[in-house]
Design an enzyme around this catalytic site. Structure first.
Site, PDB file in Angstrom:
ATOM      1  N   GLY A  46      45.809  40.245  35.335  1.00  0.00           N
ATOM      2  CA  GLY A  46      46.797  41.297  35.958  1.00  0.00           C
ATOM      3  C   GLY A  46      46.795  41.706  37.576  1.00  0.00           C
ATOM      4  N   GLN A  51      48.272  44.812  45.886  1.00  0.00           N
ATOM      5  CA  GLN A  51      47.394  43.088  45.765  1.00  0.00           C
ATOM      6  C   GLN A  51      48.678  42.077  46.386  1.00  0.00           C
ATOM      7  OE1 GLN A  51      46.089  43.222  41.598  1.00  0.00           O
ATOM      8  NE2 GLN A  51      44.855  42.062  42.911  1.00  0.00           N
ATOM      9  N   CYS A  92      38.702  38.678  40.327  1.00  0.00           N
ATOM     10  CA  CYS A  92      39.701  40.027  41.048  1.00  0.00           C
ATOM     11  C   CYS A  92      40.539  38.452  41.754  1.00  0.00           C
ATOM     12  CB  CYS A  92      39.876  41.293  41.383  1.00  0.00           C
ATOM     13  SG  CYS A  92      40.830  42.155  42.651  1.00  0.00           S
ATOM     14  N   LEU A  93      41.947  39.090  42.162  1.00  0.00           N
ATOM     15  CA  LEU A  93      42.675  37.978  42.432  1.00  0.00           C
ATOM     16  C   LEU A  93      42.800  38.656  43.593  1.00  0.00           C
ATOM     17  CD1 LEU A  93      45.938  37.577  39.934  1.00  0.00           C
ATOM     18  CD2 LEU A  93      44.565  36.386  40.201  1.00  0.00           C
ATOM     19  N   HIS A 134      40.717  48.683  36.005  1.00  0.00           N
ATOM     20  CA  HIS A 134      40.942  47.853  36.641  1.00  0.00           C
ATOM     21  C   HIS A 134      41.440  47.900  37.953  1.00  0.00           C
ATOM     22  CE1 HIS A 134      39.154  43.875  39.233  1.00  0.00           C
ATOM     23  NE2 HIS A 134      40.920  43.924  39.757  1.00  0.00           N
ATOM     24  N   GLU A 135      43.029  47.252  37.054  1.00  0.00           N
ATOM     25  CA  GLU A 135      44.732  47.511  38.157  1.00  0.00           C
ATOM     26  C   GLU A 135      45.302  48.775  38.712  1.00  0.00           C
ATOM     27  OE1 GLU A 135      45.173  44.590  39.080  1.00  0.00           O
ATOM     28  OE2 GLU A 135      44.133  43.752  37.468  1.00  0.00           O
ATOM     29  N   HIS A 138      42.768  49.577  42.065  1.00  0.00           N
ATOM     30  CA  HIS A 138      44.141  49.526  42.831  1.00  0.00           C
ATOM     31  C   HIS A 138      44.895  49.985  43.962  1.00  0.00           C
ATOM     32  CE1 HIS A 138      42.261  45.140  43.885  1.00  0.00           C
ATOM     33  NE2 HIS A 138      42.226  44.731  42.472  1.00  0.00           N
TER      34      HIS A 138
END
Length: 169
Positions: A46, A51, A92-93, A134-135, A138
């Site tokens: 994701g 991000q 997480c990226l 989660h996304e 963000h």
């Protein structure tokens, strides 16, 4: 398509709240394609536009095993189905190489638009439900480390600052 740079914690731009999208033009299509390529290249499941330093309400997700089913979520909103929550290990990226258990709702109802602006709804559970939550965080300027104790969050921040210093050297 082009890969985009992924912002890393503690970059303050990750704390920006994303604005709604109302124009579904070629620029948005390019952003969507770039985000999908960036997510796959980073081996993620994701990625939120925040991000990649674009503060618009856009998420791409692909929880399929062979990364062949990308979902595009424009202006996503979710509501929990029931009260049941379960902790699941999250990464997480924007916080590479760090994982922690975060409780999330087991099932959610998602309302979003696709890449062409068509509204859709889906019910998600398991990994997909977890990823949507989660996304979506963000887009609100929230990171999964915000669910951790201050001590653990501080430890992650120090680890990431050290990582950035080593990359700059």
């Amino acid at each position: 398509m082009a890969k985009r740079e992924i912002l890393e914690f503690p970059d303050e731009r990750l704390r920006n709240v994303a604005a709604p999208i109302d124009t579904f033009d070629a620029e948005l299509q390019t952003l969507i394609d770039d985000m999908i390529e960036t997510m796959y290249d980073a081996r993620g499941i994701g990625l939120a536009a925040t991000q990649v330093d674009v503060h618009r309400r856009l998420i791409v997700i692909d929880v399929s095993e062979d990364q062949s089913q990308p979902l595009v979520l424009v202006n996503p909103e979710y509501t929990p189905i029931g009260e049941a929550q379960e902790p699941m290990q999250e990464g997480c990226l924007s916080i590479p190489e760090y994982y922690a258990e975060v409780p999330r709702y087991l099932k959610v109802r998602l309302n979003a638009q696709d890449r062409n602006g068509e509204a859709y709804e889906l019910e998600a559970e398991g990994l997909l439900a977890h990823c949507i939550q989660h996304e979506n965080d963000h887009l609100e300027g929230k990171l999964f480390v915000d669910y951790l104790s201050p001590l653990k969050r501080d430890r992650v921040m120090k680890k990431m600052q050290k990582r950035h210093k080593l990359q700059e050297a």
